[in-house]
Every structure is written in C-alpha cells, then in structure tokens.
Design a protein around this motif. Structure first.
Motif, PDB file in Angstrom:
ATOM      1  N   GLU A 221     -54.541 -70.666  31.799  1.00 28.38           N
ATOM      2  CA  GLU A 221     -53.948 -71.999  31.929  1.00 28.38           C
ATOM      3  C   GLU A 221     -55.029 -73.044  32.199  1.00 28.38           C
ATOM      4  OE1 GLU A 221     -50.732 -74.357  34.781  1.00 28.38           O
ATOM      5  OE2 GLU A 221     -50.570 -72.191  34.495  1.00 28.38           O
ATOM      6  N   ALA A 222     -55.993 -72.689  33.051  1.00 27.14           N
ATOM      7  CA  ALA A 222     -57.094 -73.608  33.342  1.00 27.14           C
ATOM      8  C   ALA A 222     -57.909 -73.890  32.086  1.00 27.14           C
ATOM      9  CB  ALA A 222     -57.991 -73.025  34.436  1.00 27.14           C
ATOM     10  N   GLN A 223     -58.135 -72.854  31.277  1.00 25.88           N
ATOM     11  CA  GLN A 223     -58.872 -73.058  30.042  1.00 25.88           C
ATOM     12  C   GLN A 223     -58.102 -73.955  29.085  1.00 25.88           C
ATOM     13  OE1 GLN A 223     -62.104 -72.034  29.229  1.00 25.88           O
ATOM     14  NE2 GLN A 223     -61.647 -73.541  27.637  1.00 25.88           N
ATOM     15  N   GLY A 224     -56.795 -73.833  29.090  1.00 24.87           N
ATOM     16  CA  GLY A 224     -55.989 -74.718  28.258  1.00 24.87           C
ATOM     17  C   GLY A 224     -56.172 -76.175  28.633  1.00 24.87           C
ATOM     18  N   GLU A 228     -57.798 -79.176  26.395  1.00 24.29           N
ATOM     19  CA  GLU A 228     -57.121 -80.458  26.198  1.00 24.29           C
ATOM     20  C   GLU A 228     -58.071 -81.617  26.502  1.00 24.29           C
ATOM     21  OE1 GLU A 228     -53.225 -82.764  28.060  1.00 24.29           O
ATOM     22  OE2 GLU A 228     -53.279 -80.569  28.017  1.00 24.29           O
ATOM     23  N   LEU A 229     -58.843 -81.483  27.580  1.00 25.65           N
ATOM     24  CA  LEU A 229     -59.834 -82.501  27.921  1.00 25.65           C
ATOM     25  C   LEU A 229     -60.910 -82.603  26.843  1.00 25.65           C
ATOM     26  CD1 LEU A 229     -61.027 -84.540  29.950  1.00 25.65           C
ATOM     27  CD2 LEU A 229     -62.198 -82.599  31.044  1.00 25.65           C
ATOM     28  N   ILE A 232     -59.711 -84.594  23.900  1.00 24.33           N
ATOM     29  CA  ILE A 232     -59.721 -86.032  24.200  1.00 24.33           C
ATOM     30  C   ILE A 232     -61.136 -86.582  24.070  1.00 24.33           C
ATOM     31  CG2 ILE A 232     -59.400 -87.725  26.047  1.00 24.33           C
ATOM     32  CD1 ILE A 232     -57.107 -85.921  27.083  1.00 24.33           C
ATOM     33  N   ASP A 233     -62.117 -85.876  24.637  1.00 24.66           N
ATOM     34  CA  ASP A 233     -63.507 -86.348  24.587  1.00 24.66           C
ATOM     35  C   ASP A 233     -64.069 -86.324  23.173  1.00 24.66           C
ATOM     36  OD1 ASP A 233     -63.501 -86.790  27.293  1.00 24.66           O
ATOM     37  OD2 ASP A 233     -64.408 -84.852  27.812  1.00 24.66           O
ATOM     38  N   LEU A 234     -63.656 -85.340  22.384  1.00 34.30           N
ATOM     39  CA  LEU A 234     -64.182 -85.233  21.017  1.00 34.30           C
ATOM     40  C   LEU A 234     -63.574 -86.263  20.075  1.00 34.30           C
ATOM     41  CD1 LEU A 234     -64.298 -81.345  20.662  1.00 34.30           C
ATOM     42  CD2 LEU A 234     -66.266 -82.888  20.727  1.00 34.30           C
ATOM     43  N   ASP A 261     -72.365 -84.352  32.611  1.00 36.75           N
ATOM     44  CA  ASP A 261     -72.963 -83.162  32.008  1.00 36.75           C
ATOM     45  C   ASP A 261     -71.932 -82.057  31.817  1.00 36.75           C
ATOM     46  OD1 ASP A 261     -75.367 -84.448  31.925  1.00 36.75           O
ATOM     47  OD2 ASP A 261     -76.347 -83.259  33.491  1.00 36.75           O
ATOM     48  N   ALA A 262     -71.073 -81.864  32.814  1.00 43.36           N
ATOM     49  CA  ALA A 262     -70.061 -80.799  32.715  1.00 43.36           C
ATOM     50  C   ALA A 262     -69.088 -81.072  31.573  1.00 43.36           C
ATOM     51  CB  ALA A 262     -69.305 -80.671  34.041  1.00 43.36           C
ATOM     52  N   ARG A 263     -68.667 -82.331  31.395  1.00 42.20           N
ATOM     53  CA  ARG A 263     -67.742 -82.662  30.309  1.00 42.20           C
ATOM     54  C   ARG A 263     -68.439 -82.570  28.954  1.00 42.20           C
ATOM     55  NH1 ARG A 263     -63.847 -87.678  31.934  1.00 42.20           N
ATOM     56  NH2 ARG A 263     -63.275 -87.451  29.731  1.00 42.20           N
ATOM     57  N   GLN A 264     -69.726 -82.890  28.896  1.00 36.35           N
ATOM     58  CA  GLN A 264     -70.468 -82.705  27.654  1.00 36.35           C
ATOM     59  C   GLN A 264     -70.459 -81.235  27.247  1.00 36.35           C
ATOM     60  OE1 GLN A 264     -74.462 -84.328  27.713  1.00 36.35           O
ATOM     61  NE2 GLN A 264     -73.788 -86.229  28.678  1.00 36.35           N
ATOM     62  N   ARG A 265     -70.787 -80.362  28.190  1.00 36.94           N
ATOM     63  CA  ARG A 265     -70.811 -78.934  27.876  1.00 36.94           C
ATOM     64  C   ARG A 265     -69.430 -78.437  27.475  1.00 36.94           C
ATOM     65  NH1 ARG A 265     -74.290 -79.021  32.402  1.00 36.94           N
ATOM     66  NH2 ARG A 265     -72.590 -78.365  33.792  1.00 36.94           N
ATOM     67  N   ASN A 266     -68.401 -78.917  28.163  1.00 35.82           N
ATOM     68  CA  ASN A 266     -67.035 -78.490  27.840  1.00 35.82           C
ATOM     69  C   ASN A 266     -66.652 -78.919  26.425  1.00 35.82           C
ATOM     70  OD1 ASN A 266     -64.321 -77.475  28.599  1.00 35.82           O
ATOM     71  ND2 ASN A 266     -63.749 -79.622  28.393  1.00 35.82           N
ATOM     72  N   ALA A 267     -66.968 -80.168  26.069  1.00 33.20           N
ATOM     73  CA  ALA A 267     -66.635 -80.660  24.734  1.00 33.20           C
ATOM     74  C   ALA A 267     -67.401 -79.889  23.663  1.00 33.20           C
ATOM     75  CB  ALA A 267     -66.940 -82.157  24.632  1.00 33.20           C
TER      76      ALA A 267
END
Length: 436
Positions: A221-224, A228-229, A232-234, A261-267
């Motif tokens: 669920e957390a990965q979902g 989703e984030l 949005i960023d992409l 940095d964390a959101r960059q890596r996630n995207a």
C-alpha cells in the motif's frame, strides 16, 4: 463461518473470470498440485491448461514430466511440457526463475492468465529474504498478487492461504505430489530461511508468518502511494521533446530539479522500472553526478540495461540495443524507394528524388554541407546550433553522391532549398523494434 479453500480461491480469481484462458504453472509439487485439483473441479471458469517447465538441473527431475502428465490426464487438463536451458550465473535460483518465466511468456496470449501457487509462507520468506538484502519499499512489497506478463497477467491466488491449509486439502483428497529433494538443501537461501530460521521464529512468535505477510501488504500500500506521487511528479517533467522524430523516452530536467532528492529518486525509479533493472542505493550517486554536471557537459549514467544521458536540460534513456547498429556505408541505387538501414531505422526522400545512385554514410568528422542562404557550413557547427543530442549524431545517416555530402535528415536549420523539391527524412528505429 470460515470460507472453504475452494471459495477463497474463486474469490481471489473473480477479477479474471472473463479471461480467454487460464494457465497453471504446474511443477508437480504440493502447492501447484492443490491449485490444479481445485481448478479442475471448479465450474464456469475459462479454458484451463497446465505448463510444466523442466529445468534439467537434477537427475530426479527427469521423472517429473511423466508424473505431471499422469495427473493432468486424470483431471482432464491439457499439459504443455517445456524444456529450458538455465544459464550459469552467480544465483542458480535466479537463473532458473528467469528461464521459467521466459517459458511462461511463450504460452501467454493476449489477456490470458498464468496462475502460480505461492502461498502465505512463501510471501513471508520473500519479505524476510529481501529485508536481509537491504531492499527498499518496492522490494519489501514482496510478491504482488498480480502483475502484467507478456500481454496478459501473472496471478498468485493463494498468497492468503497457509501451507497448512494446502496440506490438509491434499490429504483429504488423497493427492499425490513430487517432493523435490533440492527443497531441503539449505545452501539455497530460501531453504535456509524455511528450515533453519522460520522454525525458530515461529517457536517464539507463533504468528510470525501471518504478520510478516501482513507487513508485505502494508508495504504494498505504501508503494502504491509512492507510485501515485511519482506519477504526479513525472507529469510536469514529461514535456514534449524538441526532437519528436527521436523515439526514446526522455524527461525535462528542470522539473525534476525542483523536487527533493528523495522525490527525484522516487520519480526516476518509477520511470526507469519498465526500462531497466534498478540500481541499489549505493549507485544513485551516478544520478547526482549526471544531474549536477555543467550545462555544456554530456554526462551519462550506466545502468544494467542501458544508459541515462543528459543533453542540455533534458535526460534521455538509451537501451543497450541503441549501440547495436552498423555504421558501414550502404549503397542506395534507387532513391524512389525507402532504404532500410541495418539496425538504424528507415531513410526516405520526400518529394521528387534527384537522380542517383547514392551512398549513405555516417559521420567521420570534418563534413561540410551547402545550406541555403548561408553557403557551405561545417556539419558539426550546424548540429550544435540545432541542439541535436550528442548520442544521436553518430547515427545520423548522411546522403552522399560521390564524395559530395548532398544532404542530412530534415532537422531544424538543416533543410534543403525549396527549389530543390525534396527533403531527406529519417525514421529511427523505434522502441518496438528493440530499443526498449
């Protein structure tokens, strides 16, 4: 009243009841034997068949196809036996799994479902194994209940079922199954966890298996939410490329720079996951080096299945196959017809083609070209002006007549004079042709 095992299974498979076919990955072991028996005795389900993959890794396995054939004949289920070659490597388990899933893709049709029989204990083992390897959230989601596979779906309908329930069903129906001797060999990591670690865990914490499986659900669920984030960023970074003729995935870098940095890596994980195996956390410094390089640099980040390039304020994904083309000159005797370039797409002349014959060559350096209204210009400078990414310049097909460079593909600032009545168009190899 607790639902019965058949009821649990059919409830789990409800979303795929309209699939054109169900295939069971049938090893002949306890789990897949129970799954096969359950479905063979179910009504109103899609056409059912079984697939047995013979890896040829141990002498005992030679008798397993005939056992599986006997079981399927008794249940009236068609069986396909597939023999595979397991490539030598650091992980025999991983190589066998890769060969097995490659075989599965060969039997899948559009919308078909491949059913595998992993259960709750398998899920708990997977979570603990990946945790010990230092996996991130995506890895700790363990095995998904379903995922895409070769135009269809891979589904694990027994992940919420315990091994004890499967054993009880098999004993009640007097089923016969194969006991794989390799399953007791604790040199394999999963067997070590199963036979050495989990007995000690459940001795102290009887609910360890179910709680680990529940943790995998929470992490899924957390990965979902992270996915989703990422979407949005992409959205902001997925701006149209200035080179629409170049069929490679790319993103605008400026939008990514605005993220933490964390959101960059996630995207980027989300964007790269369909394209390549992802690096571990120690190798993400490669992304930082690429992102922070000088504006006029052309850095790259090497990944397992290709390279991430930066050109100006844009990043581009180049699969490993991008470099697999021949830069040998190709004759083009009749320019009225398109020319197929080995590993490099298609070249054609739009308009009235000049009289040939021609030859298509690739850049060696020092080329010059007549540009309408500007005289003869250095090709390198023209490419710099138009901003053509450096990684594509070596693949640009150049049209020669004798020793004269007659034209390059239609790019910004590199057009033939309208009075000439023709233009050279290049359609690079697409992702569907092997660039992905």
């Amino acid at each position: 009243m607790k639902p019965t095992l058949p009821a649990k299974l059919l409830h789990a498979l409800a979303p795929w009841r309209n699939a054109p076919a169900w295939h069971i990955a049938f090893s002949g072991g306890l789990d897949s034997t129970v799954l096969l028996h359950l479905l063979a005795n179910s009504e109103s389900i899609p056409p059912l068949s079984a697939v047995h993959v013979h890896h040829g890794l141990q002498a005992a396995a030679d008798a397993w196809p005939s056992h599986c054939q006997s079981i399927c004949d008794h249940l009236g289920v068609p069986l396909r036996i597939m023999r595979v070659q397991v490539q030598a490597g650091a992980s025999l388990e991983g190589a066998a799994r890769e060969a097995r899933y490659q075989a599965f893709t060969e039997v899948m049709g559009a919308g078909a479902v491949m059913l595998t029989a992993q259960h709750r204990e398998d899920q708990a083992e997977t979570l603990l194994f990946r945790l010990l390897r230092g996996a991130g959230v995506r890895g700790l989601t363990a095995m998904p209940v379903h995922r895409p596979l070769a135009g269809g779906h891979l589904v694990r309908p027994l992940l919420h079922v315990s091994r004890g329930e499967l054993e009880a069903y098999a004993m009640a129906h007097q089923l016969q199954w194969i006991a794989d001797p390799s399953n007791t060999d604790t040199q394999f990591s999963r067997n070590y966890l199963r036979h050495r670690v989990f007995p000690r865990l459940t001795e102290r914490w009887p609910q360890a298996v179910s709680r680990l499986a529940r943790s995998a659900e929470h992490l899924n669920e957390a990965q979902g939410l992270l996915d989703e984030l990422a979407r949005i960023d992409l959205q902001a970074a997925d701006q149209p490329s200035p080179f629409p003729w170049l069929p490679l995935p790319s993103l605008a870098l400026a939008c990514l720079r605005e993220l933490s940095d964390a959101r960059q890596r996630n995207a980027l994980r989300h964007w790269l996951s369909p394209l390549t195996r992802l690096p571990d956390s120690d190798h993400w410094v490669g992304w930082q080096s690429l992102r922070d390089a000088r504006h006029d640099a052309q850095p790259l980040w090497r990944l397992a299945d290709g390279q991430l390039h930066r050109c100006g304020e844009r990043i581009w994904w180049l699969p490993s196959s991008w470099s697999e083309f021949s830069d040998t000159a190709v004759s083009w005797p009749d320019a009225q017809h398109p020319l197929s370039l080995p590993g490099n797409g298609l070249l054609r002349i739009v308009g009235k083609a000049p009289a040939g014959p021609f030859e298509v060559r690739y850049r060696q350096g020092g080329e010059t070209l007549d540009v309408p209204g500007r005289g003869r210009r250095d090709l390198k400078r023209l490419l710099n002006e138009s901003g053509v990414p450096g990684f594509v310049r070596g693949r640009l097909p150049l049209l020669y007549q004798g020793e004269r460079l007659l034209g390059v593909p239609t790019l910004a600032g590199l057009r033939v004079a309208p009075s000439e009545g023709w233009q050279l168009h290049w359609v690079p190899q697409t992702c569907d042709q092997g660039l992905s």
